[in-house]
Design a protein around this motif. Structure first.
Motif, PDB file in Angstrom:
ATOM      1  N   THR A   1     -25.800  61.346 100.043  1.00  0.00           N
ATOM      2  CA  THR A   1     -25.801  60.134  98.746  1.00  0.00           C
ATOM      3  C   THR A   1     -24.887  60.489  97.744  1.00  0.00           C
ATOM      4  OG1 THR A   1     -27.996  59.429  99.711  1.00  0.00           O
ATOM      5  CG2 THR A   1     -27.182  58.850  97.202  1.00  0.00           C
ATOM      6  N   ILE A   2     -25.112  61.897  97.350  1.00  0.00           N
ATOM      7  CA  ILE A   2     -24.390  62.260  95.962  1.00  0.00           C
ATOM      8  C   ILE A   2     -22.906  62.008  96.363  1.00  0.00           C
ATOM      9  CG2 ILE A   2     -23.931  63.981  94.578  1.00  0.00           C
ATOM     10  CD1 ILE A   2     -26.733  65.064  94.759  1.00  0.00           C
ATOM     11  N   ALA A   3     -22.394  62.657  97.486  1.00  0.00           N
ATOM     12  CA  ALA A   3     -21.015  62.832  97.841  1.00  0.00           C
ATOM     13  C   ALA A   3     -20.504  61.418  97.980  1.00  0.00           C
ATOM     14  CB  ALA A   3     -20.952  63.553  99.356  1.00  0.00           C
ATOM     15  N   ASN A   4     -21.270  60.653  98.627  1.00  0.00           N
ATOM     16  CA  ASN A   4     -20.502  59.233  98.901  1.00  0.00           C
ATOM     17  C   ASN A   4     -20.512  58.559  97.551  1.00  0.00           C
ATOM     18  OD1 ASN A   4     -20.715  59.433 101.413  1.00  0.00           O
ATOM     19  ND2 ASN A   4     -22.290  58.344 101.903  1.00  0.00           N
ATOM     20  N   ASP A   5     -21.470  58.550  96.439  1.00  0.00           N
ATOM     21  CA  ASP A   5     -21.693  58.048  95.030  1.00  0.00           C
ATOM     22  C   ASP A   5     -20.396  58.588  94.490  1.00  0.00           C
ATOM     23  OD1 ASP A   5     -23.674  56.377  95.975  1.00  0.00           O
ATOM     24  OD2 ASP A   5     -25.072  57.483  94.750  1.00  0.00           O
ATOM     25  N   LEU A   6     -20.218  59.562  94.328  1.00  0.00           N
ATOM     26  CA  LEU A   6     -19.050  60.326  93.745  1.00  0.00           C
ATOM     27  C   LEU A   6     -17.719  59.770  94.116  1.00  0.00           C
ATOM     28  CD1 LEU A   6     -20.281  64.021  93.151  1.00  0.00           C
ATOM     29  CD2 LEU A   6     -19.855  62.037  91.167  1.00  0.00           C
ATOM     30  N   MET A   7     -17.607  59.793  95.558  1.00  0.00           N
ATOM     31  CA  MET A   7     -16.215  59.566  95.831  1.00  0.00           C
ATOM     32  C   MET A   7     -15.996  57.907  95.848  1.00  0.00           C
ATOM     33  SD  MET A   7     -15.983  62.183  99.341  1.00  0.00           S
ATOM     34  CE  MET A   7     -14.100  61.975  99.498  1.00  0.00           C
ATOM     35  N   ALA A   8     -17.022  57.229  95.832  1.00  0.00           N
ATOM     36  CA  ALA A   8     -16.947  55.748  95.665  1.00  0.00           C
ATOM     37  C   ALA A   8     -16.524  55.408  94.149  1.00  0.00           C
ATOM     38  CB  ALA A   8     -18.263  54.863  96.066  1.00  0.00           C
TER      39      ALA A   8
ATOM     40  N   ILE B   1     -19.534  63.355  86.393  1.00  0.00           N
ATOM     41  CA  ILE B   1     -20.010  63.970  87.750  1.00  0.00           C
ATOM     42  C   ILE B   1     -21.503  64.435  87.608  1.00  0.00           C
ATOM     43  CG2 ILE B   1     -19.570  65.646  89.652  1.00  0.00           C
ATOM     44  CD1 ILE B   1     -16.616  65.643  88.683  1.00  0.00           C
ATOM     45  N   HIS B   2     -21.694  65.109  86.709  1.00  0.00           N
ATOM     46  CA  HIS B   2     -23.068  65.680  86.244  1.00  0.00           C
ATOM     47  C   HIS B   2     -24.169  64.314  86.290  1.00  0.00           C
ATOM     48  CE1 HIS B   2     -26.486  67.450  84.304  1.00  0.00           C
ATOM     49  NE2 HIS B   2     -25.993  68.681  84.570  1.00  0.00           N
ATOM     50  N   SER B   3     -23.585  63.367  85.443  1.00  0.00           N
ATOM     51  CA  SER B   3     -24.471  62.167  85.369  1.00  0.00           C
ATOM     52  C   SER B   3     -24.911  61.637  86.864  1.00  0.00           C
ATOM     53  CB  SER B   3     -24.043  61.079  84.617  1.00  0.00           C
ATOM     54  OG  SER B   3     -24.776  59.780  84.469  1.00  0.00           O
TER      55      SER B   3
END
Length: 218
Positions: A47-54, A19-21
């Motif tokens: 962007t961070i939220a979308n990338d993590l959830m994808a 997640i940190h990465s």
């Protein structure tokens, strides 16, 4: 003010480092090549939220907060298994689904017996899709809980087109047909009255789709 560190909260099955990465990668670029994204006023939450959830379908929510002026906290919420959503074309290929019907992880074989197995007729299952709507899951949960209180065990159900279901009861093994056109309370009240008077019989199926007129086969 620049964000100099990122901390992760709430991770259970997903690596904190992973997640940190993702967060660090999204913070490392600049808006239009000019303004650093690691500014605490400009950092790219969406962007961070979308990338993590994808990348991690097990996540149901991602939120952010600043801890002081230089530390960004990324708080994640992971989905909780509610039942198994199984592929109707490959009955032993099952996935975890949450209470909203989202498919979020493949289920290992040892999950059999731990969770109720649901099928959608003539349908395959894949990650990050909606297995079925929360209303239909809510109906099945009510039915499962009600039947369990009578001393029976629900081990699975098939969600049929329209408003119909087949609920599978074990010990004794019975297929129970029902729909959600009438209230679930009404349907199960009729089932309870019927079962109280007929439970010593060996049923192949019981059909509750016709209100008080209960059809069955022994």
């Amino acid at each position: 003010m620049q964000i100099s560190s990122v901390e992760i909260a709430g991770a259970k099955t997903i690596s904190v480092e992973d997640i940190h990465s993702v967060a660090e990668s999204d913070l490392s670029s600049a808006w239009w090549g000019l303004f650093s994204k690691n500014n605490f006023l400009l950092y790219p939450k969406k962007t961070i939220a979308n990338d993590l959830m994808a990348k991690y379908p097990t996540l149901s929510d991602v939120s952010f907060s600043m801890q002081g002026l230089h530390t960004l906290r990324v708080s994640v919420t992971e989905r909780t298994p509610y039942a198994l959503g199984c592929d109707d074309t490959q009955p032993d290929h099952c996935f975890y689904i949450d209470s909203s019907g989202i498919v979020f992880a493949e289920a290992p074989q040892f999950s059999n017996g731990v969770y109720v197995k649901y099928y959608v007729a003539s349908s395959s299952v894949s990650l990050s899709t909606v297995f079925t709507g929360p209303d239909r899951l809510s109906f099945l949960k009510y039915v499962t809980d009600f039947v369990t209180k009578t001393g029976l065990h629900v081990y699975g159900a098939t969600i049929l087109p329209g408003n119909d279901y087949i609920v599978y009861i074990q010990n004794p093994k019975i297929a129970v047909y029902m729909n959600d056109l009438a209230s679930k309370e009404r349907t199960m009240t009729y089932f309870n009255a019927f079962w109280s008077n007929q439970k010593n019989k060996n049923f192949i199926y019981i059909d509750l789709r016709f209100d008080k007129d209960i059809i069955y086969k022994e």
